[in-house]
Scaffold this motif. Structure first.
Motif, PDB file in Angstrom:
ATOM      1  N   LYS A 361      -0.888  -4.609   5.281  1.00 46.36           N
ATOM      2  CA  LYS A 361      -0.689  -3.393   4.215  1.00 46.36           C
ATOM      3  C   LYS A 361      -1.885  -3.176   3.346  1.00 46.36           C
ATOM      4  N   ALA A 362      -2.324  -4.228   2.724  1.00 47.69           N
ATOM      5  CA  ALA A 362      -3.371  -3.856   1.833  1.00 47.69           C
ATOM      6  C   ALA A 362      -4.658  -3.245   2.482  1.00 47.69           C
ATOM      7  N   LEU A 363      -4.929  -3.900   3.748  1.00 45.14           N
ATOM      8  CA  LEU A 363      -6.147  -3.381   4.351  1.00 45.14           C
ATOM      9  C   LEU A 363      -5.907  -1.706   4.857  1.00 45.14           C
ATOM     10  N   ASN A 364      -4.572  -1.363   5.177  1.00 43.43           N
ATOM     11  CA  ASN A 364      -4.430   0.091   5.435  1.00 43.43           C
ATOM     12  C   ASN A 364      -4.562   0.989   3.970  1.00 43.43           C
ATOM     13  N   THR A 365      -4.015   0.223   2.930  1.00 36.75           N
ATOM     14  CA  THR A 365      -4.362   1.031   1.657  1.00 36.75           C
ATOM     15  C   THR A 365      -5.664   1.084   1.294  1.00 36.75           C
ATOM     16  N   LEU A 366      -6.289   0.151   1.571  1.00 39.60           N
ATOM     17  CA  LEU A 366      -7.914   0.049   1.311  1.00 39.60           C
ATOM     18  C   LEU A 366      -8.535   1.368   2.026  1.00 39.60           C
ATOM     19  N   THR A 367      -8.254   1.374   3.383  1.00 37.59           N
ATOM     20  CA  THR A 367      -8.961   2.332   4.116  1.00 37.59           C
ATOM     21  C   THR A 367      -8.573   3.715   3.650  1.00 37.59           C
ATOM     22  N   LEU A 368      -7.324   4.148   3.185  1.00 43.73           N
ATOM     23  CA  LEU A 368      -6.863   5.269   2.790  1.00 43.73           C
ATOM     24  C   LEU A 368      -7.573   5.678   1.418  1.00 43.73           C
ATOM     25  N   ASN A 369      -7.998   4.644   0.719  1.00 45.28           N
ATOM     26  CA  ASN A 369      -8.415   5.039  -0.782  1.00 45.28           C
ATOM     27  C   ASN A 369      -9.899   4.932  -0.681  1.00 45.28           C
ATOM     28  N   VAL A 370     -10.688   4.930   0.299  1.00 43.50           N
ATOM     29  CA  VAL A 370     -12.110   5.038   0.447  1.00 43.50           C
ATOM     30  C   VAL A 370     -12.355   6.198   1.193  1.00 43.50           C
ATOM     31  N   ARG A 371     -13.073   7.326   0.472  1.00 41.56           N
ATOM     32  CA  ARG A 371     -13.698   8.328   1.140  1.00 41.56           C
ATOM     33  C   ARG A 371     -14.818   8.872   0.346  1.00 41.56           C
ATOM     34  N   ASP A 372     -14.697  10.162  -0.228  1.00 44.75           N
ATOM     35  CA  ASP A 372     -15.685  10.625  -0.897  1.00 44.75           C
ATOM     36  C   ASP A 372     -16.033   9.667  -1.854  1.00 44.75           C
ATOM     37  N   VAL A 373     -15.118   9.270  -2.491  1.00 43.97           N
ATOM     38  CA  VAL A 373     -15.016   8.227  -3.692  1.00 43.97           C
ATOM     39  C   VAL A 373     -14.234   6.953  -3.443  1.00 43.97           C
ATOM     40  N   ILE A 374     -14.366   5.489  -4.227  1.00 45.66           N
ATOM     41  CA  ILE A 374     -13.417   4.705  -3.904  1.00 45.66           C
ATOM     42  C   ILE A 374     -12.303   5.238  -5.023  1.00 45.66           C
ATOM     43  N   SER A 375     -11.083   5.642  -4.399  1.00 49.12           N
ATOM     44  CA  SER A 375     -10.141   6.243  -5.343  1.00 49.12           C
ATOM     45  C   SER A 375      -8.806   5.339  -5.579  1.00 49.12           C
ATOM     46  N   ASP A 376      -8.070   5.907  -6.381  1.00 45.18           N
ATOM     47  CA  ASP A 376      -6.955   5.153  -6.780  1.00 45.18           C
ATOM     48  C   ASP A 376      -5.745   5.570  -5.732  1.00 45.18           C
ATOM     49  N   CYS A 377      -5.674   6.757  -5.494  1.00 48.09           N
ATOM     50  CA  CYS A 377      -4.602   7.156  -4.337  1.00 48.09           C
ATOM     51  C   CYS A 377      -5.241   8.083  -3.531  1.00 48.09           C
ATOM     52  N   PRO A 378      -4.804   8.468  -2.451  1.00 45.90           N
ATOM     53  CA  PRO A 378      -5.228   9.587  -1.332  1.00 45.90           C
ATOM     54  C   PRO A 378      -4.504  10.900  -1.529  1.00 45.90           C
ATOM     55  N   ASP A 379      -3.680  10.978  -2.599  1.00 46.97           N
ATOM     56  CA  ASP A 379      -2.827  12.142  -2.619  1.00 46.97           C
ATOM     57  C   ASP A 379      -2.918  12.897  -4.058  1.00 46.97           C
ATOM     58  N   ARG A 380      -2.253  12.139  -5.262  1.00 46.96           N
ATOM     59  CA  ARG A 380      -2.269  12.674  -6.239  1.00 46.96           C
ATOM     60  C   ARG A 380      -3.553  13.360  -7.021  1.00 46.96           C
ATOM     61  N   GLU A 381      -4.483  12.578  -6.793  1.00 45.40           N
ATOM     62  CA  GLU A 381      -5.871  12.977  -7.429  1.00 45.40           C
ATOM     63  C   GLU A 381      -6.971  12.484  -6.835  1.00 45.40           C
ATOM     64  N   ARG A 382      -7.013  11.350  -6.103  1.00 48.85           N
ATOM     65  CA  ARG A 382      -7.980  10.864  -4.961  1.00 48.85           C
ATOM     66  C   ARG A 382      -9.338  10.537  -6.206  1.00 48.85           C
ATOM     67  N   ALA A 383      -9.097  10.011  -7.295  1.00 44.79           N
ATOM     68  CA  ALA A 383     -10.099   9.855  -8.271  1.00 44.79           C
ATOM     69  C   ALA A 383     -10.612   8.325  -8.236  1.00 44.79           C
TER      70      ALA A 383
END
Length: 787
Positions: A361-383
């Protein structure tokens, strides 16, 4: 006043010209930023660009440089080459990233067509600073033969099918808008060579490369996204409806179809339908209101007949929810997963399935939270909140290949290059509508667990030299009091963690100590020995004051804090090195029952157990804290301990700061860590607790370290595979009172408390009462049997 020589002035002018030219040197001097002749500043614009050109001779070298604000999709001769190119702005408050793509394989001798769709966000967010104007800059180099640049010979057209949805719109943190597409206004196959563009207008030239508002151009430092292509939804049970995905084709009854994904993914949804004109289809995920705020959705207006559509704005969730009006014939439903292009090469597993599930679950969370930036979440703000980045850093080093390092390097550079003139660092960045300092998180970032940890695992001396002046300038904003403790720094957002029982003085001083620790090492690495001496003196004073003022006999607590004592500050005191070993038994007892931290700070409390050699205490607390997340049907880890509530700030069920425990599983339970900077040498020092078997793989710059440990009936078996040209120490934990015999690779090396030097590449080196330490001088396979 001293007269400045004429030559010095001339040289200064040359330097200034050179710096200005460097902003555009990567692009041809004839390349122009182009757009349409109208509405170039209007937010949420989708603009089509086309250019037909001749290639006299094919080449294996055809590098296209592309810069846009904000995203683009590229076709060459009708074939899609880049799906969602471009990075959100910017590398600093003023400048813009650009991509480089070799398109040689898509070109042909003779006539060719380039087509580019640009999505201009046109508004700021927590991860993007808008330039204020849409534009495309293109430069194709074909070796010595020819080149193609963007200019007024290109054609441009606002795509008429894209528009605005009614409210609700994505919350203010997100620069993206909802996607609205009216198929009655579409431009069928506009990106192909056969398309008739005779009625399109010439593009408008806006600026040279390097000019405002896009300014200096910085090469994309991370790879293009991994693109899995369009896939059918698997026949799995929906998280929302608890039903299997419907059999295709079917006729809609005017309800919402929840299509289950294999797990929480970042996807762009697709459909193919047969419908009358004028019906509205809505697409979103189960996570549309993740974080209690609207995210991105899509509205599609049908044309008559068979039609297909893919919404290019990515969503995330466990289920894609399609609303089809009654009578629509649904012929196909698919999704495209895109993600950061790094591979998971590290691993951890053990005999307890709880920790294995937590890792997944942690690895899936990590994958979803690294894109343009390393973010806090892939939905509300992607910050890119930097407290989250520091947690993700360990996961990336232990589980991803070296492509993951690029995202960390990008994050570090962005943090220091967004520094304010007065020295303040802040996150999230890039940011157009946020600039508040979080003092605690900034100390976290520049210190032992942030920038220095990056060096510890990569050995990237050049980056430390680049960032050291910035972090030194920031740390100078902090001041110590006469008693040696640090002054509380106000301003910005005074946030240290969600939850109750926050003892701010404890946390301020522990984070400041870790910052001093990191900067002391950076100063030494960069030959700033006077700085190092100053940092070490402050550390010595602070540690003495910390223990004199805060230690209460069985735990740490600041005199001014009247609440229940804080588990965060006590755990962090151990992690920072402020607490000496004589205090460990009391702190272990304290941390075994005080549980106030959110998942953000929990990682450091768990790490304190392992640093105090109490693996079982750490594993027990880890299981107690994460049981609800592990047992949940959700495939990701949450912002708070209770999902979809405001407890501890909990609101997103996919949050970057939550995966810290899986770093500890590899680093402490398997015990694999760098012995020297850049993982040039290694240490394997397992802390098994009550586990009886552990398997682990850890990537290093020299290759993957593999480990397999089993323990039963007073016998320990440890098998390690070490990359070639790598040396280190393998520590055999003394689980029994003392081993009678240890055999390595078939040779007895320890017998009746005595070391036997029977292997030339192994030597016994000093250890402690918990381990027998064997130094290995070469790579290869090692099989230890201790009994």
């Amino acid at each position: 006043m001293k007269k400045i020589p004429y030559l010095s002035i001339f040289q200064a002018i040359i330097v200034i010209i050179g710096l200005s030219y460097s902003a555009m040197a990567q692009f041809s001097t004839s390349a122009r930023w182009i757009s349409t002749n109208t509405e170039s500043k209007k937010p949420n614009q989708w603009i089509c660009f086309r250019k037909q050109f001749n290639v006299p001779k094919s080449s294996s070298y055809a590098i296209a440089k592309i810069a846009v604000d904000s995203k683009y999709w590229l076709w060459v001769n009708g074939q899609m080459v880049v799906f969602e190119g471009g990075l959100k702005r910017g590398p600093n408050p003023n400048d813009t990233y650009y991509d480089e793509i070799n398109i040689a394989q898509y070109l042909k001798n003779g006539d060719n067509t380039i087509a580019i769709l640009v999505w201009y966000f046109g508004k700021d967010g927590f991860n993007h600073k808008s330039s204020g104007k849409t534009g495309l800059l293109f430069d194709l180099s074909l070796g010595l033969q020819t080149s193609l640049v963007s200019n007024a010979t290109w054609l441009a057209k606002v795509h008429p099918a894209f528009g605005e949805t009614p409210a609700p719109h994505p919350n203010f943190r997100m620069p993206e808008s909802n996607v609205s597409f009216d198929a009655n206004l579409q431009l069928p196959l506009w990106y192909t060579s056969q398309y008739d563009d005779s009625k399109w207008n010439a593009a408008t030239e806006l600026a040279y490369a390097g000019e405002s508002p896009w300014n200096k151009l910085i090469a994309r430092p991370i790879p293009q996204w991994y693109n899995a292509g369009l896939k059918n939804y698997p026949n799995t049970i929906s998280y929302i409806t608890h039903k299997a995905n419907p059999t295709l084709p079917f006729t809609a009854q005017g309800d919402t179809i929840a299509m289950a994904l294999p797990k929480n993914l970042t996807v762009t949804p697709y459909f193919k339908i047969d419908a009358p004109a004028g019906l509205k289809i809505d697409i979103r995920t189960d996570n549309y209101l993740g974080g209690s705020a609207p995210n991105i959705r899509t509205e599609y207006i049908t044309t008559k007949g068979i039609q297909e559509f893919e919404s290019y704005a990515y969503f995330n969730g466990h289920d894609v929810k399609y609303f089809f009006p009654k009578g629509v014939k649904v012929l196909a439903l698919k999704y495209r997963e895109t993600r950061y292009n790094a591979e998971t090469v590290g691993d951890f597993s053990c005999n307890d399935p709880f920790y294995n599930t937590l890792k997944e679950k942690a690895l899936n969370t990590l994958t979803l939270n690294v894109r343009d930036v390393i973010s806090d979440c892939p939905d509300r703000e992607r910050a890119q909140w930097w407290g989250d980045v520091v947690i993700n850093e360990g996961e990336i080093f232990y589980y991803w290949d070296v492509m993951g390092h690029r995202s960390l390097k990008k994050a570090i550079r962005e943090l220091v290059h967004w520094q304010k003139p007065d020295g303040v660092l802040f996150s999230p960045i890039p940011a157009g509508n946020w600039d508040k300092e979080l003092p605690g998180q900034m100390l976290t970032s520049i210190g032992e667990y942030g920038f220095w940890n990056y060096f510890k695992y990569t050995g990237d001396t050049a980056l430390i030299k680049e960032v050291y002046p910035h972090v030194k300038k920031y740390l100078a904003l902090w001041h110590t009091k006469q008693d040696g403790l640090v002054e509380h720094r106000t301003g910005g957002w005074m946030w240290h963690d969600w939850g109750d029982n926050l003892d701010i003085p404890l946390l301020d001083n522990a984070w400041y100590y870790l910052a001093l620790k990191g900067l002391s090492k950076m100063a030494h690495l960069t030959h700033n020995e006077q700085d190092m001496a100053e940092y070490e003196y402050k550390m010595q004073e602070l540690k003495e004051a910390f223990n004199t003022i805060f230690w209460q006999g069985t735990f740490y607590k600041s005199p001014d804090y009247q609440g229940i004592t804080d588990d965060r500050g006590n755990g962090l005191a151990v992690v920072a090195g402020l607490a000496d070993a004589d205090k460990f038994p009391a702190i272990q007892q304290f941390l075994s029952h005080e549980m106030h931290a959110s998942p953000y700070m929990e990682k450091y409390i768990l790490e304190a157990f392992f640093m105090m050699a109490d693996a079982q205490g750490g594993l027990t607390r880890m299981k107690k804290r994460y049981t609800e997340m592990v047992n949940s049907p959700l495939t990701t880890l949450w912002e708070g301990w209770a999902v979809n509530s405001h407890l501890y700030g909990g609101g997103t069920y996919n949050h970057g700061w939550t995966g810290g425990p899986i770093t500890l599983l590899s680093q402490y339970v398997a015990g694999i860590s760098p012995l020297s900077d850049g993982f040039q040498s290694f240490r394997i020092q397992p802390q098994l607790g009550s586990l009886s078997s552990v398997q682990c793989k850890v990537p290093t710059p020299k290759g993957i370290i593999k480990l397999n440990i089993t323990y039963s009936n007073q016998q320990l078996n440890l098998m390690a595979e070490i990359p070639e040209n790598m040396t280190g120490i393998i520590s055999i934990p003394i689980i029994a009172d003392i081993y009678k015999k240890i055999v390595c690779n078939g040779q007895t090396i320890f017998h009746n408390t005595k070391y036997i030097p029977s292997l030339a590449y192994i030597d016994l080196v000093p250890g402690n009462e918990h381990y027998l330490n064997f130094e290995v001088s070469k790579g290869g396979k090692y099989t230890f049997v201790a009994e």
